[in-house]
Design a protein around this motif. Structure first.
Motif, PDB file in Angstrom:
ATOM      1  N   SER B  55       0.826  -1.204   0.000  1.00 23.51           N
ATOM      2  CA  SER B  55       0.000   0.000   0.000  1.00 23.51           C
ATOM      3  C   SER B  55       0.866   1.263   0.000  1.00 23.51           C
ATOM      4  O   SER B  55       0.349   2.374   0.028  1.00 23.51           O
ATOM      5  N   ASP B  56       2.183   1.061  -0.035  1.00 23.50           N
ATOM      6  CA  ASP B  56       3.099   2.203   0.002  1.00 23.50           C
ATOM      7  C   ASP B  56       3.256   2.801  -1.404  1.00 23.50           C
ATOM      8  O   ASP B  56       3.708   2.127  -2.329  1.00 23.50           O
ATOM      9  N   ALA B  57       2.897   4.071  -1.527  1.00 23.42           N
ATOM     10  CA  ALA B  57       2.963   4.727  -2.841  1.00 23.42           C
ATOM     11  C   ALA B  57       4.407   4.788  -3.345  1.00 23.42           C
ATOM     12  O   ALA B  57       4.659   4.678  -4.546  1.00 23.42           O
ATOM     13  N   ILE B  58       5.357   4.936  -2.408  1.00 25.05           N
ATOM     14  CA  ILE B  58       6.766   5.020  -2.820  1.00 25.05           C
ATOM     15  C   ILE B  58       7.216   3.687  -3.419  1.00 25.05           C
ATOM     16  O   ILE B  58       7.947   3.646  -4.396  1.00 25.05           O
ATOM     17  N   PHE B  59       6.743   2.592  -2.825  1.00 30.49           N
ATOM     18  CA  PHE B  59       7.097   1.271  -3.362  1.00 30.49           C
ATOM     19  C   PHE B  59       6.545   1.108  -4.775  1.00 30.49           C
ATOM     20  O   PHE B  59       7.236   0.619  -5.668  1.00 30.49           O
ATOM     21  N   LYS B  64       7.343   0.836 -10.552  1.00 33.00           N
ATOM     22  CA  LYS B  64       7.056   1.463 -11.842  1.00 33.00           C
ATOM     23  C   LYS B  64       8.361   1.942 -12.488  1.00 33.00           C
ATOM     24  O   LYS B  64       8.610   1.673 -13.673  1.00 33.00           O
ATOM     25  N   ASN B  65       9.202   2.613 -11.696  1.00 36.17           N
ATOM     26  CA  ASN B  65      10.452   3.128 -12.252  1.00 36.17           C
ATOM     27  C   ASN B  65      11.389   2.012 -12.703  1.00 36.17           C
ATOM     28  O   ASN B  65      12.077   2.144 -13.711  1.00 36.17           O
ATOM     29  N   ASN B 146      17.022  18.038 -10.435  1.00 30.86           N
ATOM     30  CA  ASN B 146      16.216  18.553  -9.332  1.00 30.86           C
ATOM     31  C   ASN B 146      14.751  18.761  -9.690  1.00 30.86           C
ATOM     32  O   ASN B 146      13.961  19.169  -8.857  1.00 30.86           O
ATOM     33  N   GLU B 147      14.409  18.525 -10.948  1.00 29.84           N
ATOM     34  CA  GLU B 147      13.012  18.685 -11.344  1.00 29.84           C
ATOM     35  C   GLU B 147      12.382  17.311 -11.554  1.00 29.84           C
ATOM     36  O   GLU B 147      12.932  16.473 -12.257  1.00 29.84           O
ATOM     37  N   PRO B 148      11.217  17.078 -10.915  1.00 27.76           N
ATOM     38  CA  PRO B 148      10.585  15.758 -11.010  1.00 27.76           C
ATOM     39  C   PRO B 148      10.375  15.307 -12.461  1.00 27.76           C
ATOM     40  O   PRO B 148      10.466  14.117 -12.762  1.00 27.76           O
ATOM     41  N   GLY B 149      10.127  16.255 -13.346  1.00 32.09           N
ATOM     42  CA  GLY B 149       9.854  15.887 -14.730  1.00 32.09           C
ATOM     43  C   GLY B 149      11.075  15.368 -15.472  1.00 32.09           C
ATOM     44  O   GLY B 149      10.967  14.490 -16.331  1.00 32.09           O
ATOM     45  N   GLY B 233      15.251  11.184  -5.131  1.00 32.16           N
ATOM     46  CA  GLY B 233      14.392  12.354  -5.267  1.00 32.16           C
ATOM     47  C   GLY B 233      14.409  12.915  -6.656  1.00 32.16           C
ATOM     48  O   GLY B 233      14.968  12.295  -7.545  1.00 32.16           O
ATOM     49  N   PRO B 234      13.869  14.054  -6.944  1.00 29.32           N
ATOM     50  CA  PRO B 234      13.000  14.821  -6.043  1.00 29.32           C
ATOM     51  C   PRO B 234      11.621  14.182  -5.915  1.00 29.32           C
ATOM     52  O   PRO B 234      11.123  13.635  -6.892  1.00 29.32           O
ATOM     53  N   ALA B 235      11.072  14.245  -4.712  1.00 25.77           N
ATOM     54  CA  ALA B 235       9.746  13.678  -4.419  1.00 25.77           C
ATOM     55  C   ALA B 235       9.678  12.207  -4.850  1.00 25.77           C
ATOM     56  O   ALA B 235       8.681  11.770  -5.409  1.00 25.77           O
ATOM     57  N   ASN B 236      10.746  11.458  -4.596  1.00 29.27           N
ATOM     58  CA  ASN B 236      10.809  10.023  -4.889  1.00 29.27           C
ATOM     59  C   ASN B 236      10.622   9.685  -6.357  1.00 29.27           C
ATOM     60  O   ASN B 236      10.354   8.549  -6.719  1.00 29.27           O
ATOM     61  N   SER B 237      10.778  10.685  -7.240  1.00 25.54           N
ATOM     62  CA  SER B 237      10.496  10.437  -8.655  1.00 25.54           C
ATOM     63  C   SER B 237      11.529   9.520  -9.302  1.00 25.54           C
ATOM     64  O   SER B 237      11.289   9.001 -10.386  1.00 25.54           O
TER      65      SER B 237
END
Lengths: 274, 289
Positions: B55-59, B64-65, B146-149, B233-237
């Motif tokens: 249920s962990d979004a980071i996982f 996905k990555n 440093n940019e999530p995109g 990071g950033p934001a675990n992306s």
């Protein structure tokens, strides 16, 4: 023979562009390691001036780089000796018939597919229990184990090509198993063993994850782990970081230039056999 | 060979495999049912760790990555590796030198290459932004890592440098194809491109399978790029499986959770193996026909 004349210039241009793309980052790294930090910031694209060995000198003085270097040499050497010895002996035993031979072969080849990164916690616990945390031998043991299935496959693959008659004739001449191994199999398998050694040395020299996980002090820090700490502690002095990187990749480049074909063989043999 | 001797010769390898593969796998399964901080006692919590992880979004991002890594690696390496191998197979002048240089990144540590690219992407001193500025494309400059995109693509691009390994494996396969095939085709008036596409390409299937397998295994092991360049990071992306396992262990001290993620990685490795087995069986059938 393949026609050498009919290569279109377009193909050549494409190949050279790829060549340049491959080399630019490394050339930039080499060049930057000889430039003062201030120049890197003020005119990173300017004509390189003031080239000197200062960065290298300063890095060697401010950090025990020689110790890290020596640690890496020891780790790579120990891991290679342990892994190759175990793999060679086992590969020889597999040339003979015994009950669980099939099962063992399956287990070894299945291990090839296990992403050992998943074993961070188990390895950490095992090495701690052995009392080898923050010890060169601990890191070397992990490398020896992780790379064993690959070295085994490469060496066994080579031994499988040796005709059985060779050992049999030696046995008829009165040699026992150990003698047949030392006098006949070992010398003939040398190319396979060397290939596996090269693979192990390069992999051990370059590994970061487990070396970092099992290290705490300078006494067991490898070059790769040291380089990593440059990012956190030397944030502003990139020139130093570049110099340290050059020091860390120099040995592999030298080995590569000396043993190009062996290395390409070593890095691909395991893959093709697996 | 006597039985005792056999056992003696096998012993070192069997010990290493037991200590570094069989035991860790059992331990992984066992501890994944416990809550454990690495120091204190292990507390049995049943499937709590599994519930937490799934249920962990980071996982989910990590999985996905990792899949994106695999897809990108295949798209980068297989076509380009194949093209380069076919071109070098034409034996242009200096092909040996090109082969040696294309392979270089494979012998250099991922740590150094990850670092190198960290600096290439650097906002101020980086090669990329400075190149864009010089070329008058200042608007395209980014804080790449440093940019999530842009962070994930920036993490993956350096992987293209390993194309040399894929290429060499294709070349090894090409060298097993008898030159008579090529000569016969030339006599029949085929162009070089036709020979490549119609004779060589269909014979490359075994090397394609090898390369797919190799790339999958590489991607499941990828750790250095996100670890050194972005720390996930950033934001675990840029989080991936290896880094998730590492962070749950070293950063969060949730050893049980880390091991569930490890178990998922091992299972993915087995899926890869099954996949390869099936492909190879297919190949066997085709060859028999």
């Amino acid at each position: 023979m393949h026609g050498r004349k009919k290569i279109s210039p377009l193909v050549m241009v494409f190949l050279v562009i790829i060549l340049i793309l491959m080399l630019i980052p490394f050339l930039w790294l080499m060049l930057s390691s000889f430039r003062p930090n201030a120049d890197l910031f003020n005119e990173p694209f300017g004509i390189p001036r003031n080239l000197s060995f200062d960065n290298f000198k300063e890095v060697m003085e401010s950090h025990p780089m020689l110790l890290y270097f020596w640690n890496s040499v020891l780790v790579a050497g120990l891991a290679t000796i342990i892994s190759i010895t175990a793999a060679t002996l086992a590969a020889y035993a597999m040339q003979h018939r015994f009950m669980s031979r099939k099962l063992l072969a399956i287990v070894f080849s299945m291990c090839l597919f296990i992403p050992t990164n998943a074993f961070m916690v188990p390895y950490y616990v095992i090495i701690n229990k052995m009392g080898l945390y923050d010890n060169i031998l601990g890191i070397a043991l992990v490398y020896a184990g992780v790379n064993l299935p690959m070295s085994f496959m490469v060496i066994k693959g080579y031994m499988d090509t040796i005709p059985k008659e060779l050992t049999e004739s030696a046995r008829i001449d009165g040699a026992d198993c150990g003698q047949a191994f030392r006098k006949i199999i070992l010398p003939i398998s040398k190319p396979g063993i060397v290939t596996a050694c090269v693979f192990l040395v390069i992999n051990s020299w370059n590994e970061l994850l487990f070396a970092n996980l099992l290290n705490q002090s300078d006494s067991s820090r490898t070059v790769q782990v040291a380089i990593r700490s440059f990012l956190t502690t030397f944030e502003a002095n990139y020139a130093h970081a570049f110099a340290a990187m050059v020091i860390s990749i120099l040995p592999t480049i030298i080995i590569y230039v000396l043993l190009t074909d062996r290395i390409i063989d070593g890095m691909t043999a395991g893959a093709v056999k697996g | 060979m006597k039985k005792r001797q056999t056992i003696l010769y096998l012993l070192p390898a069997v010990i290493l495999v037991t200590v570094f593969f069989i035991f860790p796998l059992c331990y992984l399964i066992y501890v994944s049912f416990f809550q454990w901080d690495g120091l204190g006692p292990k507390v049995f919590t049943g499937i709590e760790n599994f519930k937490y992880v799934f249920s962990d979004a980071i996982f989910r991002t990590a999985v996905k990555n990792t899949l994106i890594w695999i897809g990108a690696a295949l798209l980068l390496h297989i076509p380009f590796g194949l093209i380069l191998a076919l071109l070098l197979n034409r034996r242009p002048r200096g092909w040996k030198f090109l082969r040696v240089v294309y392979f270089i990144p494979n012998v250099i540590s991922t740590t150094a290459i990850a670092f190198l690219w960290y600096f290439i992407y650097h906002v101020d001193v980086g090669l990329l932004n400075n190149f864009l500025k010089t070329a008058g494309l200042k608007g395209l400059a980014h804080a790449w890592l440093n940019e999530p995109g842009t962070a994930l693509p920036a993490n993956i691009v350096p992987f293209a440098m390993y194309v040399g390994l894929t290429m060499v494996i294709f070349m090894t396969q090409l060298s097993t194809i008898p030159t008579e095939l090529y000569e016969a085709a030339v006599v029949d008036g085929a162009s070089r491109l036709q020979v490549d596409l119609e004779i060589y390409l269909p014979l490359m299937k075994p090397a394609v399978i090898t390369n797919i397998m190799l790339n999958l295994a590489f991607c499941l092991r990828t750790f250095e790029y996100p670890f050194l360049m972005t720390g996930g990071g950033p934001a675990n992306s840029t989080m991936n499986l290896s880094l998730y396992i590492y962070k749950e262990m070293v950063g969060a001290n949730r050893y049980g959770v880390s091991m569930v993620a490890g178990l998922v990685t091992v299972l993915l490795g087995f899926v890869v193996m099954m996949f390869v087995q099936i492909l190879q069986k297919e190949r066997g059938k085709n060859d028999a026909r």
